[in-house]
Design an enzyme around this catalytic site. Structure first.
Site, mmCIF file in Angstrom:
data_model
loop_
_atom_site.group_PDB
_atom_site.id
_atom_site.type_symbol
_atom_site.label_atom_id
_atom_site.label_comp_id
_atom_site.label_asym_id
_atom_site.label_seq_id
_atom_site.Cartn_x
_atom_site.Cartn_y
_atom_site.Cartn_z
ATOM 1 N N SER A 145 0.813 -1.221 0.000
ATOM 2 C CA SER A 145 0.000 0.000 0.000
ATOM 3 C C SER A 145 0.844 1.267 0.000
ATOM 4 C CB SER A 145 -0.925 0.005 1.228
ATOM 5 O OG SER A 145 -0.164 -0.010 2.424
ATOM 6 N N SER B 105 15.049 -7.369 2.891
ATOM 7 C CA SER B 105 15.777 -7.171 4.136
ATOM 8 C C SER B 105 16.135 -5.689 4.232
ATOM 9 C CB SER B 105 17.006 -8.084 4.172
ATOM 10 O OG SER B 105 17.767 -7.875 5.335
ATOM 11 N N TYR C 9 14.832 -3.362 15.112
ATOM 12 C CA TYR C 9 14.642 -3.401 13.664
ATOM 13 C C TYR C 9 15.778 -4.189 13.014
ATOM 14 C CZ TYR C 9 14.407 -1.943 8.815
ATOM 15 O OH TYR C 9 14.360 -1.946 7.444
ATOM 16 N N LYS D 23 15.784 -7.874 10.891
ATOM 17 C CA LYS D 23 16.340 -8.051 9.550
ATOM 18 C C LYS D 23 17.515 -9.031 9.549
ATOM 19 C CE LYS D 23 13.467 -5.357 7.380
ATOM 20 N NZ LYS D 23 12.490 -5.933 6.427
#
Length: 280
Positions: free
Chosen positions: A18, A139, A153, A157
């Site tokens: 989106s 990633s 975060y 990843k």
């Protein structure tokens, strides 16, 4: 991997389509003739017919097993196959490790890592039955270089990196390819949608340093390239008969930093990173 299949015969699922990278990829591939299904938590169900050259938008919440399976089942019922999955859905939490609650950490991993795992587990039986398929996990260079005050975060990843490397070998006998795209800083809505840990604030022992680092991070993001650069790379990967384990895209100095991490002594690289982020 899809180089022998015409775009209109290639069914692509892109999560988190989106906005940002996901939207750029979904629109680019749809305009190139690929049969693209993008996902969003807020998309209507059943999906509304798209305009020409636009992706079909499906409702999917990657944190819920049944939502993921429902969307994959819908695509297979509609098309009879699933050729490409692009795991892009994700968000970022900023804050010192000490200031990040366990619940906040879990929410970060639930979307960025377990969301990828859910989609892979739903798609793989379809791809195994076909004897072919491609999974592209988005990633980050933050999954190669740990980012201060974005530790969770980066952790999410780093986890995606490990999952992808192992999965490549597991599915190799079934004709399925798996690869990583590691973007550097790009100018997307990711910056404005970053979540700060609830304990972030002037009373935190880390406030002075965290604010300084985040200002540098956000400036790099706002001055970054367009997400369409990832879309162009993705199309190139789709046309490759044997995709590489990973691809990097983004500012040259950030891609160079990822290379230098593997070359320089750890203490020297850490010193350089601290200097860049003005951490004493």
């Amino acid at each position: 991997m899809t180089s022998n299949r015409r775009p209109e015969e290639t069914v692509v699922l892109i999560t988190g389509a989106s906005s940002g990278i996901g939207k750029a990829c979904a629109e680019h591939l749809a305009q190139r003739g690929y049969r693209v299904f993008g996902t969003s938590r807020r998309a209507p169900f059943p999906p509304t017919p798209p305009l020409p050259g636009q992706p079909v938008m499906l409702q999917m919440d990657v944190t819920r097993d049944e939502s993921v399976q429902h969307a994959v089942d819908f695509i297979v019922r509609e098309t009879g196959r699933l050729d490409v999955v692009v795991n892009n859905a994700g968000f970022g939490i900023a804050g010192a490790v000490e200031d990040t609650s366990i619940e906040e950490a879990k929410s970060q991993l639930e979307t960025n890592f377990f969301g990828v795992l859910r989609v892979c587990r739903a798609a793989l039986p379809v791809m195994r039955a076909q004897g072919e398929g491609l999974i592209v996990n988005i990633s980050s260079l933050g999954g190669v270089i740990a980012l201060p005050f974005q530790a969770l975060y980066s952790a999410s990843k780093f986890a995606v990196e490990g999952l992808t490397e192992a999965l490549r070998l597991e599915v190799r006998p079934f004709g399925i390819h798996v690869t990583l795209i590691e973007p550097g800083d790009l100018h997307t809505g990711f910056t404005d949608h970053r979540v700060r840990a609830a304990a972030w604030g002037p009373t935190s022992a880390y406030a002075r340093y965290a604010e300084r680092v985040l200002q540098i991070v956000e400036a790099d993001e706002r001055n970054g390239g367009a997400p369409e650069t990832v879309a162009l790379l993705l199309e190139r990967i789709l046309r490759s008969p044997n995709p590489a384990p990973r691809y990097q895209v983004g500012p040259a100095f950030q891609r160079l930093a990822a290379v230098l991490k593997g070359i320089l002594p750890d203490r020297l690289f850490e010193w350089a990173l601290a200097k860049y982020y003005r951490i004493p």
